[in-house]
Design an enzyme around this catalytic site. Structure first.
Site, PDB file in Angstrom:
ATOM      1  CG  ASN A   1      -0.413   0.685   2.428  1.00  0.00           C
ATOM      2  OD1 ASN A   1      -0.497   1.911   2.554  1.00  0.00           O
ATOM      3  ND2 ASN A   1       0.179  -0.089   3.336  1.00  0.00           N
ATOM      4  NE  ARG A   2       1.338   3.997  -5.676  1.00  0.00           N
ATOM      5  CZ  ARG A   2       1.527   2.915  -6.441  1.00  0.00           C
ATOM      6  NH1 ARG A   2       2.331   1.952  -6.048  1.00  0.00           N
ATOM      7  NH2 ARG A   2       0.912   2.806  -7.597  1.00  0.00           N
TER       8      ARG A   2
ATOM      9  CG  PHE B   1      -0.641   9.273   6.916  1.00  0.00           C
ATOM     10  CD1 PHE B   1      -0.560   7.924   7.208  1.00  0.00           C
ATOM     11  CD2 PHE B   1       0.283  10.121   7.504  1.00  0.00           C
ATOM     12  CE1 PHE B   1       0.423   7.419   8.055  1.00  0.00           C
ATOM     13  CE2 PHE B   1       1.274   9.637   8.357  1.00  0.00           C
ATOM     14  CZ  PHE B   1       1.343   8.280   8.624  1.00  0.00           C
TER      15      PHE B   1
ATOM     16  CB  SER C   1       3.566   5.882   7.251  1.00  0.00           C
ATOM     17  OG  SER C   1       3.190   5.876   5.887  1.00  0.00           O
TER      18      SER C   1
ATOM     19  CG  ASN D   1       3.012   4.604   1.762  1.00  0.00           C
ATOM     20  OD1 ASN D   1       3.800   4.255   0.896  1.00  0.00           O
ATOM     21  ND2 ASN D   1       2.313   3.749   2.475  1.00  0.00           N
ATOM     22  CB  THR D   2       4.077  10.733   4.962  1.00  0.00           C
ATOM     23  OG1 THR D   2       2.684  10.400   4.970  1.00  0.00           O
ATOM     24  CG2 THR D   2       4.222  12.237   5.165  1.00  0.00           C
TER      25      THR D   2
ATOM     26  CE  LYS E   1       2.489   0.270  12.862  1.00  0.00           C
ATOM     27  NZ  LYS E   1       1.119   0.123  12.369  1.00  0.00           N
TER      28      LYS E   1
ATOM     29  CG  ASN F   1       4.095   1.242   9.566  1.00  0.00           C
ATOM     30  OD1 ASN F   1       3.460   0.788   8.622  1.00  0.00           O
ATOM     31  ND2 ASN F   1       3.740   2.350  10.185  1.00  0.00           N
TER      32      ASN F   1
HETATM   33  C1  LIG Z   1      -3.729  -1.009   3.603  1.00  0.00           C
HETATM   34  C2  LIG Z   1      -2.884  -0.733   4.799  1.00  0.00           C
HETATM   35  C3  LIG Z   1      -2.956   0.513   5.407  1.00  0.00           C
HETATM   36  C4  LIG Z   1      -2.175   0.787   6.528  1.00  0.00           C
HETATM   37  N1  LIG Z   1      -2.286   2.010   7.125  1.00  0.00           N
HETATM   38  C5  LIG Z   1      -1.585   2.263   8.253  1.00  0.00           C
HETATM   39  C6  LIG Z   1      -1.721   3.498   8.922  1.00  0.00           C
HETATM   40  O1  LIG Z   1      -2.500   4.374   8.531  1.00  0.00           O
HETATM   41  N2  LIG Z   1      -0.959   3.708  10.044  1.00  0.00           N
HETATM   42  C7  LIG Z   1      -0.101   2.760  10.534  1.00  0.00           C
HETATM   43  O2  LIG Z   1       0.550   2.987  11.566  1.00  0.00           O
HETATM   44  N3  LIG Z   1       0.026   1.558   9.931  1.00  0.00           N
HETATM   45  C8  LIG Z   1      -0.682   1.301   8.812  1.00  0.00           C
HETATM   46  N4  LIG Z   1      -0.550   0.084   8.197  1.00  0.00           N
HETATM   47  C9  LIG Z   1       0.424  -0.901   8.723  1.00  0.00           C
HETATM   48  C10 LIG Z   1      -0.204  -1.931   9.644  1.00  0.00           C
HETATM   49  O3  LIG Z   1      -0.749  -1.319  10.789  1.00  0.00           O
HETATM   50  C11 LIG Z   1       0.833  -2.980  10.069  1.00  0.00           C
HETATM   51  O4  LIG Z   1       1.851  -2.347  10.830  1.00  0.00           O
HETATM   52  C12 LIG Z   1       1.470  -3.698   8.881  1.00  0.00           C
HETATM   53  O5  LIG Z   1       0.549  -3.903   7.857  1.00  0.00           O
HETATM   54  C13 LIG Z   1       2.094  -5.044   9.267  1.00  0.00           C
HETATM   55  O6  LIG Z   1       1.129  -5.922   9.771  1.00  0.00           O
HETATM   56  P1  LIG Z   1       0.400  -7.062   8.865  1.00  0.00           P
HETATM   57  O7  LIG Z   1       1.484  -7.818   8.152  1.00  0.00           O
HETATM   58  O8  LIG Z   1      -0.365  -7.904   9.846  1.00  0.00           O
HETATM   59  O9  LIG Z   1      -0.498  -6.328   7.937  1.00  0.00           O
HETATM   60  C14 LIG Z   1      -1.317  -0.212   7.063  1.00  0.00           C
HETATM   61  C15 LIG Z   1      -1.268  -1.461   6.451  1.00  0.00           C
HETATM   62  C16 LIG Z   1      -2.037  -1.745   5.345  1.00  0.00           C
HETATM   63  C17 LIG Z   1      -1.962  -3.106   4.712  1.00  0.00           C
END
Ligand SMILES: Cc1cc2nc3c(=O)[nH]c(=O)nc-3n(C[C@H](O)[C@H](O)[C@H](O)COP(=O)(O)O)c2cc1C
Length: 346
Positions: free
Chosen positions: A111-112, A115, A173, A175-176, A209, A238
């Site tokens: 994902n990108r 926020f 993140s 993506n910022t 985080k 993350n």
């Molecule tokens: C579509 C998507 C959006 C995400 N958005 C955020 C976010 O807004 N803030 C954040 O701290 N982590 C975000 N994450 C990261 C997740 O909270 C998590 O740290 C990461 O996906 C690893 O866990 P997983 O392998 O169980 O998905 C996002 C992940 C995905 C897949």
């Protein structure tokens, strides 16, 4: 019970972001914001971290419920806590679409999003209406066009403290642009100092985080800065900007990779943070957790709590209860009275 495997092909026919929106809409219809005040009780899984009492250690990671729309239904599905956000002070659109990709052959997501969110005022209003006792953490970030990112975090702490069971300072993140530089020692100390000053008296615990893509020595620096500034827990980790071997056609997309390929990296990062902290600050393990074995491994490696997101895309919303059952079994089998006794024993 195995309903999700039946509908998954339909969901997967939709573009990933549309599927996510449809899922949120369905969850909102299902039970709105009111959720049962008494979550599932499994005494062996109940645990206290940073002064909060968790009914079980399995959390929904940030990014699924960015705008605090469905934390109630998700708690009802058996998650021990839900982290909403990332919420930025002002609403923002995020990156151009498409920006969310399923890598089904890899059990992964890239994902990108950048926020995309309705802003803290909208999240605040929804969280003010909440009922029940479930734990909702609020993950906060900085606006992309902010002239002073540290001020954005301070504002987030002031705005969201009244409604958050805990706050997560998200500086990881990918993506910022430039956000991850806040993990560098000088910037991190300035940020955490500002967060500490902004936190109201009797405000919620503060979690930090971090990214899984850190250099040698960085976990030590981060742990030191966190402890010195009163941070209550560190969430590891993350998404990754690295690209382990992947099979899917979307492998080359830019953004953060999550799910199964992140698992070894996130586990190593957790072990590094455990080695750096020696158990002096609680850790929360996230990244590629898909079943009770994964969660148990993370707990044995030093995580007091775990979170997941991507595995739910592939396994469905029953995943929290399945992992809870598996963990309760392991606690018993290994001769522990409670999950907290297993933390860091691996
Ligand atoms: C579509 C998507 C959006 C995400 N958005 C955020 C976010 O807004 N803030 C954040 O701290 N982590 C975000 N994450 C990261 C997740 O909270 C998590 O740290 C990461 O996906 C690893 O866990 P997983 O392998 O169980 O998905 C996002 C992940 C995905 C897949």
């Amino acid at each position: 019970m195995a309903f999700y495997p039946l509908i998954r092909p339909l969901i997967f026919r939709l573009d990933a972001e549309k599927a996510h929106r449809a899922t949120i809409a369905a969850l909102k219809l299902r039970s709105g914001a009111d959720f049962s005040p008494e979550p599932d009780r499994t005494p062996a899984l109940e645990t206290t971290v940073a002064g909060l009492h968790f009914p079980n250690p399995i959390g929904l990671a940030a990014g699924f419920d960015k705008d605090a729309e469905v934390f109630g239904p998700m708690l009802n599905l058996g998650f021990g806590f839900v982290e909403v956000g990332t919420l930025t002070p002002r609403p923002q659109a995020g990156n151009p679409k498409p920006r969310l990709f399923r890598l089904a052959d890899d059990q992964a997501v890239i994902n990108r999003m950048g926020f995309n969110n309705e802003g803290q005022a909208a999240g605040l209003r929804r969280l003010e209406r909440r009922l029940g006792k479930g734990i909702a953490g609020v993950n906060i970030g900085a606006n992309k066009d902010s002239a002073d990112r540290i001020a954005d975090y301070a504002q987030g702490v002031r705005t969201m403290s009244p409604v958050a069971d805990y706050l997560t300072i998200n500086i990881s993140s990918p993506n910022t642009p430039g956000l991850r530089q806040l993990q560098d020692e000088g910037a991190l100390r300035a940020l955490l100092g500002a967060v500490r000053d902004a936190r109201p008296e009797n405000g919620p615990p503060i979690f930090l985080k971090v990214a899984p893509d850190l250099g040698e020595g960085e976990p030590h620096q981060i742990v030191r800065a966190a402890i010195e500034n009163g941070v209550d827990a560190i969430i590891v980790a993350n998404t990754t900007v690295s690209r382990p071997q992947l099979k899917s056609s979307h492998a080359g997309e830019q953004g953060g990779l999550s799910g199964a390929p992140l698992k070894p990296l996130a586990l190593t990062a957790l072990r590094n943070f455990r080695a750096a902290s020696g158990g002096k600050i609680p850790l929360i393990g996230v990244g590629g957790i898909a079943n009770a074995d994964d969660a148990w491994e993370r707990i044995r490696a030093g995580a007091s709590l775990v979170q997941l997101y991507t595995a739910m895309v592939y396994e469905g919303p029953g995943i929290a209860r399945r992992i809870a059952e598996g963990l309760a079994e392991r606690v018993k089998r290994e001769g522990f009275a409670n999950i907290a006794e297993a933390v860091g024993t691996g």
